[in-house]
Write a protein that holds these residues in place. Structure first.
Motif, short mmCIF file in Angstrom:
data_model
loop_
_atom_site.label_atom_id
_atom_site.label_comp_id
_atom_site.label_asym_id
_atom_site.label_seq_id
_atom_site.Cartn_x
_atom_site.Cartn_y
_atom_site.Cartn_z
N GLN A 1 19.00 -44.65 -19.77
CA GLN A 1 18.50 -45.97 -19.41
C GLN A 1 18.94 -46.37 -18.01
OE1 GLN A 1 20.03 -45.18 -22.18
NE2 GLN A 1 18.69 -45.70 -23.90
N SER A 2 20.16 -46.03 -17.64
CA SER A 2 20.66 -46.35 -16.31
C SER A 2 19.91 -45.58 -15.23
CB SER A 2 22.16 -46.05 -16.23
OG SER A 2 22.64 -46.27 -14.92
N ILE A 3 19.63 -44.30 -15.51
CA ILE A 3 18.89 -43.49 -14.53
C ILE A 3 17.47 -44.01 -14.37
CG2 ILE A 3 18.03 -41.17 -14.04
CD1 ILE A 3 20.42 -40.07 -15.53
N ILE A 4 16.82 -44.37 -15.47
CA ILE A 4 15.46 -44.89 -15.40
C ILE A 4 15.43 -46.21 -14.64
CG2 ILE A 4 13.56 -45.81 -16.78
CD1 ILE A 4 14.19 -43.73 -18.89
N ALA A 5 16.45 -47.04 -14.83
CA ALA A 5 16.51 -48.32 -14.11
C ALA A 5 16.65 -48.08 -12.60
CB ALA A 5 17.67 -49.15 -14.63
N LYS A 6 17.48 -47.14 -12.22
CA LYS A 6 17.62 -46.84 -10.79
C LYS A 6 16.33 -46.28 -10.20
CE LYS A 6 22.59 -45.92 -11.00
NZ LYS A 6 23.65 -44.91 -10.82
N LEU A 7 15.68 -45.38 -10.94
CA LEU A 7 14.41 -44.82 -10.45
C LEU A 7 13.35 -45.90 -10.34
CD1 LEU A 7 14.21 -41.45 -12.43
CD2 LEU A 7 14.75 -41.78 -10.02
N ALA A 8 13.34 -46.84 -11.28
CA ALA A 8 12.37 -47.92 -11.22
C ALA A 8 12.60 -48.80 -10.00
CB ALA A 8 12.44 -48.76 -12.50
N VAL A 9 13.85 -49.08 -9.71
CA VAL A 9 14.16 -49.89 -8.51
C VAL A 9 13.72 -49.16 -7.25
CG1 VAL A 9 16.04 -50.85 -7.14
CG2 VAL A 9 16.03 -51.16 -9.60
N ILE A 10 13.98 -47.85 -7.18
CA ILE A 10 13.62 -47.06 -6.00
C ILE A 10 12.10 -47.02 -5.83
CG2 ILE A 10 13.62 -44.72 -5.05
CD1 ILE A 10 16.40 -44.36 -6.28
N TRP A 11 11.39 -46.72 -6.91
CA TRP A 11 9.93 -46.57 -6.81
C TRP A 11 9.25 -47.90 -6.58
CZ3 TRP A 11 6.70 -42.36 -9.36
CH2 TRP A 11 7.30 -41.11 -9.19
N VAL A 12 9.64 -48.92 -7.34
CA VAL A 12 8.99 -50.23 -7.18
C VAL A 12 9.29 -50.81 -5.80
CG1 VAL A 12 8.91 -52.60 -8.06
CG2 VAL A 12 8.93 -50.68 -9.65
N GLY A 13 10.53 -50.66 -5.35
CA GLY A 13 10.88 -51.15 -4.02
C GLY A 13 10.12 -50.43 -2.92
N SER A 14 9.99 -49.11 -3.03
CA SER A 14 9.26 -48.35 -2.01
C SER A 14 7.78 -48.72 -1.99
CB SER A 14 9.42 -46.85 -2.29
OG SER A 14 10.78 -46.48 -2.29
N MET A 15 7.18 -48.87 -3.15
CA MET A 15 5.76 -49.22 -3.21
C MET A 15 5.51 -50.65 -2.75
SD MET A 15 4.86 -47.33 -6.83
CE MET A 15 3.14 -47.75 -6.80
N THR A 16 6.46 -51.54 -3.02
CA THR A 16 6.30 -52.92 -2.57
C THR A 16 6.37 -53.02 -1.05
OG1 THR A 16 7.30 -53.71 -4.63
CG2 THR A 16 7.21 -55.26 -2.80
N LEU A 17 7.30 -52.29 -0.44
CA LEU A 17 7.41 -52.30 1.02
C LEU A 17 6.22 -51.63 1.70
CD1 LEU A 17 11.21 -51.50 1.46
CD2 LEU A 17 10.08 -53.71 1.69
N SER A 18 5.47 -50.82 0.94
CA SER A 18 4.32 -50.11 1.52
C SER A 18 3.00 -50.84 1.31
CB SER A 18 4.22 -48.70 0.92
OG SER A 18 5.42 -47.99 1.07
N VAL A 19 3.02 -51.97 0.64
CA VAL A 19 1.77 -52.71 0.38
C VAL A 19 1.05 -53.11 1.66
CG1 VAL A 19 0.87 -54.88 -0.58
CG2 VAL A 19 2.43 -53.47 -1.92
N PRO A 20 1.74 -53.52 2.75
CA PRO A 20 1.00 -53.87 3.98
C PRO A 20 0.14 -52.75 4.54
CG PRO A 20 3.21 -54.75 4.09
CD PRO A 20 3.17 -53.89 2.87
N GLU A 21 0.46 -51.50 4.21
CA GLU A 21 -0.36 -50.39 4.70
C GLU A 21 -1.77 -50.44 4.11
OE1 GLU A 21 0.45 -47.99 6.90
OE2 GLU A 21 2.44 -48.83 7.25
#
Length: 307
Positions: free
Chosen positions: A73-93
């Motif tokens: 659960q901890s690993i999935i939470a970290k991966l979710a933060v990494i992926w969601v954060g990366s995709m959110t910062l890329s929305v302006p593209e």
């Protein structure tokens, strides 16, 4: 997995565009391809930062050699933060790029290309934010996707080495745990080096284009953009291979999964099991034979001699 998505989706689109001068999937590919490429940079950046923090915790843990395995659960939470954060910062593209057409003056063929120009149909507030992102895009790339992972990894490695050298030098030297931690640190350093080498040309080109774009032709700009994209594809190809080669547990697990999928592993396993069973039966029968008295010759002839 994100590297696989880049190679599976973005690479064919780029090659098709270079061969036919037509954009595969039209305007959607002009928006999705930059979004996925920038998201890939974000996933790699934040993953390296997370790995650096993990190595730092491993070095400073009071019971490093007996540290429990992290829960799923901890690993999935970290991966979710990494992926969601990366995709959110890329929305302006998605809002920054759009499809354009141009007629070649030599051949007269209409070619399609992607241009960095926000659509005028956007709301005024969003349009101003996209323009701000476009103006700051070069330095945002350089600071967040180049300087941050390199400086973060180098800082974590230096602090980790200093702590190990002062507090746990006698404990970790020559032990199996120390060797494992050394392999993991080398893996992170190798990933950072590959990432830095593959993203340096793009950052240099962005700075050059930002200050010299009026003096450069469209063909030169397209060539630089193509080179940057293929450096990204090279990074996506090398990173999984590097992980499998340097991270021995991950590579061994991958090879075990591949061997389990092969048909040739089944007979070897059954044969080894059958040979083990026959050996066990022979040992059991021989032990029974030696426990029996000598006055029973028929079983002795059936079992054979000990030699």
């Amino acid at each position: 997995f994100w590297d696989f998505l880049i190679l599976f989706f973005c690479l064919p689109v780029v090659i098709f565009n270079e061969i036919t001068k037509k954009r595969l999937l039209g305007d959607m590919s002009c928006r999705i391809v930059p979004f996925m490429e920038v998201s890939s940079l974000g996933v790699t950046t934040f993953s390296l930062c997370a790995l650096g923090i993990d190595r730092f915790h491993a070095a400073t843990s009071p019971q490093a050699s007996t540290r429990p395995i992290e829960q799923c659960q901890s690993i999935i939470a970290k991966l979710a933060v990494i992926w969601v954060g990366s995709m959110t910062l890329s929305v302006p593209e998605i809002l920054l790029w759009q499809l354009a057409q141009d007629t070649s003056p030599v051949s007269g063929v209409v070619t399609e290309y992607c241009t960095m120009k926000p659509s005028s149909n956007l709301p005024e507030s969003i349009y101003s934010l996209v323009l701000t992102y476009q103006n700051a895009r070069m330095w945002w790339y350089f600071g967040c996707y180049f300087c941050l992972p390199i400086l973060f990894t180098v800082s974590c490695q230096l602090v980790t080495r200093r702590i190990r050298g002062t507090e746990k030098k006698s404990e970790c030297r020559g032990t199996k745990h120390g060797q494992c931690e050394g392999h993991l640190n080398c893996t992170i350093i190798a990933l950072t080096v590959i990432y830095g080498l593959c993203t340096t040309p793009e950052n240099v080109c962005n700075i050059v284009v930002a200050y010299m774009s009026p003096d450069m032709s469209k063909q030169t700009l397209d060539l630089l953009n193509l080179i940057n994209q293929f450096f990204l594809f090279f990074k996506c190809s090398v990173t999984p291979v590097l992980l499998l080669c340097l991270c021995r547990p991950l590579g061994q697990a991958f090879m075990d999964c591949c061997c389990c999928c092969c048909e040739g592993c089944g007979p070897d396993t059954t044969s080894s099991e059958s040979s083990a069973d026959s050996k066990l039966k022979t040992e059991m029968s021989s032990s029974i034979f030696f426990d029996k008295p000598r006055e029973t010759p028929p079983p002795l002839l059936a079992l054979g001699t000990p030699c």
